[in-house]
Design an enzyme around this catalytic site. Structure first.
Site, PDB file in Angstrom:
ATOM      1  N   GLU A 153      22.136  59.402 -10.739  1.00 15.40           N
ATOM      2  CA  GLU A 153      21.773  58.032 -11.097  1.00 15.40           C
ATOM      3  C   GLU A 153      20.389  57.613 -10.633  1.00 15.40           C
ATOM      4  O   GLU A 153      19.961  56.491 -10.923  1.00 15.40           O
ATOM      5  CB  GLU A 153      22.787  57.058 -10.501  1.00 15.40           C
ATOM      6  CG  GLU A 153      24.213  57.299 -10.945  1.00 15.40           C
ATOM      7  CD  GLU A 153      25.184  56.407 -10.198  1.00 15.40           C
ATOM      8  OE1 GLU A 153      25.370  55.264 -10.643  1.00 15.40           O
ATOM      9  OE2 GLU A 153      25.734  56.865  -9.176  1.00 15.40           O
ATOM     10  N   ASP A 187      22.360  53.186 -14.443  1.00 12.66           N
ATOM     11  CA  ASP A 187      21.519  53.000 -13.256  1.00 12.66           C
ATOM     12  C   ASP A 187      20.275  53.871 -13.317  1.00 12.66           C
ATOM     13  O   ASP A 187      19.202  53.450 -12.870  1.00 12.66           O
ATOM     14  CB  ASP A 187      22.314  53.315 -11.985  1.00 12.66           C
ATOM     15  CG  ASP A 187      23.076  52.102 -11.474  1.00 12.66           C
ATOM     16  OD1 ASP A 187      22.585  50.980 -11.662  1.00 12.66           O
ATOM     17  OD2 ASP A 187      24.165  52.278 -10.902  1.00 12.66           O
ATOM     18  N   CYS A 221      27.850  60.027 -18.686  1.00 11.37           N
ATOM     19  CA  CYS A 221      28.907  59.013 -18.666  1.00 11.37           C
ATOM     20  C   CYS A 221      28.356  57.599 -18.728  1.00 11.37           C
ATOM     21  O   CYS A 221      29.080  56.635 -18.529  1.00 11.37           O
ATOM     22  CB  CYS A 221      29.807  59.181 -17.440  1.00 11.37           C
ATOM     23  SG  CYS A 221      28.962  58.981 -15.873  1.00 11.37           S
ATOM     24  N   HIS A 254      28.629  41.130 -18.519  1.00 10.60           N
ATOM     25  CA  HIS A 254      30.086  41.176 -18.407  1.00 10.60           C
ATOM     26  C   HIS A 254      30.757  40.604 -19.656  1.00 10.60           C
ATOM     27  O   HIS A 254      31.814  41.076 -20.065  1.00 10.60           O
ATOM     28  CB  HIS A 254      30.539  40.406 -17.163  1.00 10.60           C
ATOM     29  CG  HIS A 254      30.177  41.082 -15.884  1.00 10.60           C
ATOM     30  ND1 HIS A 254      30.671  42.321 -15.543  1.00 10.60           N
ATOM     31  CD2 HIS A 254      29.354  40.711 -14.870  1.00 10.60           C
ATOM     32  CE1 HIS A 254      30.179  42.669 -14.360  1.00 10.60           C
ATOM     33  NE2 HIS A 254      29.388  41.726 -13.938  1.00 10.60           N
TER      34      HIS A 254
END
Length: 549
Positions: free
Chosen positions: A426, A450, A497, A187
């Site tokens: 994913e 993922d 993406c 993050h």
């Protein structure tokens, strides 16, 4: 001069003085108290002050990155939770100790209990506990509340930094960030990328570096400590060239997204909240390839109402106009949770009840979001994307619910459009049945973040695996090709993406695979646009790089 090699998480060059940042380690003495009531009151006074500080930090940072700023709201909820307050009060009362010591004891006990667990949710909660404990202890000790960077812009070096610590810093004084611990997908790294600040991880820092001159090369992942005159001269030239290159890239804002030989490619933006819209338009993206709609569900006390969702999507549709905007339905679960969701604890939440699985378990929540999207579709060019689909049975359920939603809107004479739908590929399972899935929707979008961790069986945020996690693994590239070929066989488009969509070293490889569109964070739009405009697909059709995949 000393040279250190690390991992770049965002590109760029910075030259300046180092500010070594270390969290205050408080030497807190255990004091026996006679007035327990007074000590508990002091704890609550500090707690309320901490809540006020966090509220101010949230308001200050929400326009930069609302999703990351919501960490402040999570910490407020923790401070206001009855269980946390009772734990501190109980320690003060039973052991007759001072508030600061009770807070430190509670922090250390929780950290020790859960230190060996790697689940993202647990790690996030421990980080929150450590941060609010430091804030409370600081308030009780009367310390300065702001992380001061001084008068001149600096390169911040630290063992690690939390997103909240980055947000507390003056953005105008922050040249670059260098950390020992962290990853490209943490993050904190996402925050620096949003702020467009060069950042390095995997560099073992030393507090003796404080005040020394350094150069950060966010392209090669290199830190030069006390660079010699020649290196300084070279990097000043490169820094100036870097600025000019960015100025040149800005000239591409309104250019078409097509290769040198005229093949048109869709170049879209990934965004996490509404505050990113200006950057999407500024950099001239074709549209939004991924709106992570979770931002409306996190950092709050209850489910968002349908009308609240509708207003946000309506604003999105009206702002983007004819440009396609793909809204991914809520990808909750794993490390994206809120207390009101009441998701049962899982041994391995990354492999647990998340994404479309959770939506299908909570159909009321899912229907509310779908109704909001379809209602907003009357005001622009929206599309829906479903996360974590891994079977046709899930698509059967989704299509049944969509039918019910449309029928309900028709009965109430609420206008909507028959918008495009898509699936986020994913999991390896979704790759293997991608042709069957392509028949069910209008296009496929590959979520490589993922997909990589599920294919390699590695948690992408596990620091122990940072040197083994490889999103360029041949298996991942072969899977991308498989999905593209499967989609094309059904006359559908397929794009990427995930994070590697922004890797300009792979742009030509993706285009030669037949990838129809790429969706990246707004800051990466122009570099990718340049890379695809420099690519000539009519030359070297049988590249060795393609054969090796």
């Amino acid at each position: 001069m000393e040279i250190y090699k690390g991992t770049a998480t965002f590109s760029g060059i910075a030259i300046g003085k180092i500010l070594y940042y270390s969290r205050g380690e408080y030497q807190i003495r255990q004091c026996l108290v006679s007035n327990i009531k007074k000590e508990i009151q002091e704890f609550h006074t500090a707690r309320l002050q901490a809540v006020k500080e966090l509220e101010e930090l949230y308001e200050k940072n929400r326009s930069l990155n609302e999703q990351e700023a919501k960490f402040f709201l999570g910490q407020i909820r923790l401070l206001e939770s009855e269980s946390y307050q009772k734990a501190i009060e109980s320690c003060i009362s039973l052991e007759k100790v001072n508030a600061a010591y009770a807070i430190m004891t509670n922090r250390d006990e929780l950290t020790e209990t859960f230190r060996n667990l790697e689940e993202p949710v647990v790690r996030r909660r421990i980080q929150d506990i450590q941060e609010i404990s430091a804030r409370l202890i600081r308030i009780l000790g009367g310390s300065c509340t702001r992380i001061s960077l001084g008068d001149e812009p600096v390169i911040v070096v630290a063992e690690s930094l939390a997103p909240t610590e980055i947000m507390e810093m003056d953005k105008q004084k922050l040249l670059a960030v260098v950390m020992h611990h962290g990853s490209a997908v943490s993050h904190t790294s996402i925050m620096t990328k949003t702020m467009e600040i060069p950042a390095l991880v995997d560099i073992e820092a030393d507090d003796e570096w404080d005040g020394q001159t350094a150069i950060v090369d966010g392209y090669t992942g290199t830190l030069y400590l006390n660079p010699d005159a020649e290196i300084k001269r070279e990097y000043r030239i490169r820094l100036e060239a870097d600025k000019k290159e960015k100025e040149e890239l800005l000239k591409l804002k309104n250019q078409t997204d097509e290769t040198a030989d005229g093949k048109k490619i869709g170049l879209y933006a990934n965004i996490g909240n509404m505050s990113d819209l200006n950057n999407v338009l500024f950099y001239g993206a074709a549209g939004i390839g991924l709106l992570r709609s979770e931002f409306q569900y996190l950092g709050r006390e209850n489910y968002p109402r349908e009308n609240e969702l509708f207003r946000a999507y309506k604003q999105l549709a009206e702002t983007m106009g004819d440009r396609l905007t793909v809204i991914r339905t809520s990808d909750l679960g794993a490390d994206k949770q809120a207390s009101y969701l009441d998701i049962p604890e899982e041994t391995n939440p990354i492999m647990g009840n998340r994404g479309i699985r959770l939506c299908l378990d909570r159909k009321r929540m899912f229907k509310a979001q779908l109704r909001a999207i379809y209602r907003a579709s009357a005001y622009g060019n929206l599309a829906i994307m479903y996360p974590m689909v891994s079977s046709e049975a899930e698509m059967d359920e989704i299509e049944e619910i969509i039918g019910e939603v449309k029928e309900g809107l028709k009965e109430k004479e609420i206008p909507f459009r028959d918008i495009q739908t898509s699936i986020m590929i994913e999991t390896p399972a979704a790759v293997m049945i991608s042709r069957e899935l392509a028949k069910r929707v209008d296009f496929l979008s590959i979520g490589t973040n993922d997909l990589t961790q599920y294919t390699l069986a590695m948690d992408r945020q596990n620091p122990l695996l940072k040197n083994k996690y490889d999103d360029h693994h041949p298996a991942i590239l072969r899977m991308i090709r498989m999905v593209v070929e499967a989609a094309h066989a059904e006359g559908k488009k397929a794009g990427i993406c995930g994070e590697i969509a922004a890797d300009t070293e792979l742009t030509e490889t993706f285009l030669r695979m037949g990838v129809d569109f790429l969706s990246v964070v707004p800051a990466c739009i122009l570099p990718v646009r340049k890379a695809l405009r420099d690519t000539d697909l009519s030359v070297g059709e049988a590249l060795e790089t393609e054969r090796s995949i």
